[in-house]
Design a protein around this motif. Structure first.
Motif, mmCIF file in Angstrom:
data_model
loop_
_atom_site.group_PDB
_atom_site.id
_atom_site.type_symbol
_atom_site.label_atom_id
_atom_site.label_comp_id
_atom_site.label_asym_id
_atom_site.label_seq_id
_atom_site.Cartn_x
_atom_site.Cartn_y
_atom_site.Cartn_z
ATOM 1 N N UNK A 97 59.754 49.597 13.478
ATOM 2 C CA UNK A 97 59.489 48.422 13.599
ATOM 3 C C UNK A 97 60.826 48.342 14.746
ATOM 4 N N UNK A 98 61.799 47.954 13.981
ATOM 5 C CA UNK A 98 63.481 48.417 14.670
ATOM 6 C C UNK A 98 62.993 49.486 15.552
ATOM 7 N N UNK A 99 62.779 51.072 15.691
ATOM 8 C CA UNK A 99 62.852 51.977 16.799
ATOM 9 C C UNK A 99 61.206 50.536 17.772
ATOM 10 N N UNK A 100 60.317 50.597 17.657
ATOM 11 C CA UNK A 100 59.586 49.778 18.937
ATOM 12 C C UNK A 100 60.008 49.188 19.142
ATOM 13 N N UNK A 101 61.018 48.115 18.739
ATOM 14 C CA UNK A 101 61.540 47.210 19.285
ATOM 15 C C UNK A 101 62.538 47.673 20.285
ATOM 16 N N UNK A 102 63.342 48.727 20.310
ATOM 17 C CA UNK A 102 64.015 49.073 21.381
ATOM 18 C C UNK A 102 63.794 49.960 22.328
ATOM 19 N N UNK A 103 62.374 50.530 21.511
ATOM 20 C CA UNK A 103 61.738 50.916 22.468
ATOM 21 C C UNK A 103 61.243 49.671 23.653
ATOM 22 N N UNK A 104 61.174 49.104 23.991
ATOM 23 C CA UNK A 104 60.321 48.156 24.472
ATOM 24 C C UNK A 104 62.406 47.307 25.008
ATOM 25 N N UNK A 105 63.081 47.773 24.836
ATOM 26 C CA UNK A 105 64.422 47.369 25.270
ATOM 27 C C UNK A 105 65.335 46.319 25.180
ATOM 28 N N UNK A 106 64.471 45.953 23.426
ATOM 29 C CA UNK A 106 65.690 44.920 22.935
ATOM 30 C C UNK A 106 66.731 45.514 22.052
ATOM 31 N N UNK A 107 68.015 44.729 22.278
ATOM 32 C CA UNK A 107 68.533 45.528 21.415
ATOM 33 C C UNK A 107 68.371 45.212 19.560
ATOM 34 N N UNK A 108 69.070 45.284 18.524
ATOM 35 C CA UNK A 108 68.383 45.410 17.231
ATOM 36 C C UNK A 108 69.563 45.750 16.221
ATOM 37 N N UNK A 109 70.270 44.833 16.040
ATOM 38 C CA UNK A 109 71.519 44.535 15.022
ATOM 39 C C UNK A 109 70.377 44.212 13.523
ATOM 40 N N UNK A 110 70.529 45.724 13.387
ATOM 41 C CA UNK A 110 70.386 45.235 11.451
ATOM 42 C C UNK A 110 71.457 45.313 10.700
ATOM 43 N N UNK A 111 71.250 44.549 9.558
ATOM 44 C CA UNK A 111 72.162 43.989 8.820
ATOM 45 C C UNK A 111 71.519 44.286 6.996
ATOM 46 N N UNK A 112 72.490 44.522 6.306
ATOM 47 C CA UNK A 112 71.749 45.416 4.494
ATOM 48 C C UNK A 112 72.483 45.738 3.357
ATOM 49 N N UNK A 113 72.831 46.435 2.275
ATOM 50 C CA UNK A 113 73.560 46.507 2.112
ATOM 51 C C UNK A 113 73.455 48.172 1.874
ATOM 52 N N UNK A 114 74.644 48.741 0.937
ATOM 53 C CA UNK A 114 74.921 49.901 1.621
ATOM 54 C C UNK A 114 74.106 50.549 0.899
ATOM 55 N N UNK A 115 72.711 50.523 0.210
ATOM 56 C CA UNK A 115 71.915 50.986 -0.355
ATOM 57 C C UNK A 115 70.543 51.751 0.955
ATOM 58 N N UNK A 116 71.073 50.693 2.044
ATOM 59 C CA UNK A 116 69.879 50.641 3.661
ATOM 60 C C UNK A 116 69.622 52.340 3.684
ATOM 61 N N UNK A 117 68.902 52.568 3.351
ATOM 62 C CA UNK A 117 68.056 54.590 3.820
ATOM 63 C C UNK A 117 68.844 55.003 5.302
ATOM 64 N N UNK A 118 69.357 55.491 5.487
ATOM 65 C CA UNK A 118 69.593 55.899 7.004
ATOM 66 C C UNK A 118 68.832 55.831 8.462
ATOM 67 N N UNK A 119 67.605 56.517 8.207
ATOM 68 C CA UNK A 119 66.383 56.061 9.001
ATOM 69 C C UNK A 119 67.228 54.937 9.597
ATOM 70 N N UNK A 120 66.816 54.257 8.685
ATOM 71 C CA UNK A 120 66.688 52.439 9.276
ATOM 72 C C UNK A 120 68.302 52.297 9.765
ATOM 73 N N UNK A 121 69.332 52.485 9.612
ATOM 74 C CA UNK A 121 69.855 52.521 9.898
ATOM 75 C C UNK A 121 70.203 52.724 11.379
ATOM 76 N N UNK A 122 69.961 54.496 11.606
ATOM 77 C CA UNK A 122 70.196 54.710 12.639
ATOM 78 C C UNK A 122 69.288 54.131 14.140
ATOM 79 N N UNK A 123 67.808 53.779 13.016
ATOM 80 C CA UNK A 123 67.481 53.153 14.313
ATOM 81 C C UNK A 123 67.521 51.921 15.212
ATOM 82 N N UNK A 124 68.555 51.573 15.013
ATOM 83 C CA UNK A 124 68.797 49.934 14.848
ATOM 84 C C UNK A 124 70.014 50.535 16.319
ATOM 85 N N UNK A 125 70.004 49.478 16.719
ATOM 86 C CA UNK A 125 71.041 49.324 17.981
ATOM 87 C C UNK A 125 72.288 49.604 17.554
#
Length: 240
Positions: A97-125
């Motif tokens: 979902x983070x990837x799709x939102x960014x494809x639409x030209x929207x900024x996405x700030x992800x927030x989570x714990x240190x255990x958050x998978x790298x894939x989700x982190x990198x998908x966010x702005x």
């Protein structure tokens, strides 16, 4: 013009004590006019006390909170109602979902714990790591021992008994045979080496080189004690 920001939180994944940090970061991006927390309300009582957020009850179905959050995010993005998102979760399932939102030209700030998978982190702005300050649950009390066997003597008391036996049975300064020590400790002090972690007297004695000196292995191996290893108490023992 201030950006309109939608804050979407996985309430079953993040603690409510992070609400202040999430809102503070969202305000740094723009106007967090929409603030929703998704999940089974029965599983996140802390979020129900956060007046700044709207709870979206997902029911008890598996991944139902994730699905509702994703649907709302795409509807908001499609309607051009917002110009940026805060996705707060440590769940890697939000990578798509983070990837799709960014494809639409929207900024996405992800927030989570240190255990958050790298894939989700990198998908966010950008991604901001948070750690809950909620106190961990107290440890469960250790079960009380049910064994009625007598408690094993502590190492210090045991070593004093060993020293006394060696001193009393030393043969011309050679010390005492280990096999004889085993018998003496069992008959005089009710100590069986199999009840100790070392399981063998040679292993027990060899693990304490400051206290004992052993002959090489063999049926007639002797053991001697080092008076210096026992400190002042050794003066009360007989000479080897």
């Amino acid at each position: 013009m201030t950006k309109r920001i939608a804050v979407l939180i996985d309430g079953e994944n993040l603690s409510a004590d992070l609400s202040e940090a999430i809102l503070r970061r969202a305000k740094a991006l723009g106007d967090p006019f929409l603030r929703r927390v998704y999940g089974n309300v029965a599983l996140m009582p802390g979020w129900s006390k956060q007046a700044e957020f709207t709870l979206v009850h997902s029911g008890s179905g598996k991944n139902s909170a994730d699905v509702l959050l994703a649907i709302d995010a795409m509807e908001l993005a499609g309607g051009r109602l917002v110009e940026g998102f805060v996705l707060a979760s440590s769940d890697g399932d939000f990578t798509h979902i983070a990837t799709r939102l960014r494809e639409k030209g929207l900024d996405v700030l992800g927030m989570g714990a240190a255990k958050t998978p790298p894939a989700f982190r990198h998908a966010c702005s950008a991604f901001y790591v948070m750690e809950s300050k909620a106190a961990p649950p107290p440890p469960k009390p250790a079960p009380k021992p049910t064994s009625t066997a007598p408690a094993t003597k502590g190492p210090e008391e045991l070593d004093l008994h060993i020293r006394a036996q060696i001193a009393a049975n030393s043969r011309q300064g050679r010390g005492m045979k280990i096999v004889d020590l085993s018998l003496a400790m069992r008959t005089k002090h009710n100590v069986t080496i199999s009840a100790l972690p070392e399981k063998r007297w040679r292993t027990y004695l060899a693990a304490r080189p400051a206290l004992y000196d052993l002959d090489p292995k063999g049926p007639d191996a002797f053991v001697r004690f080092h008076p210096a290893g026992f400190g002042a108490s050794a003066k009360n023992g007989a000479a080897q």
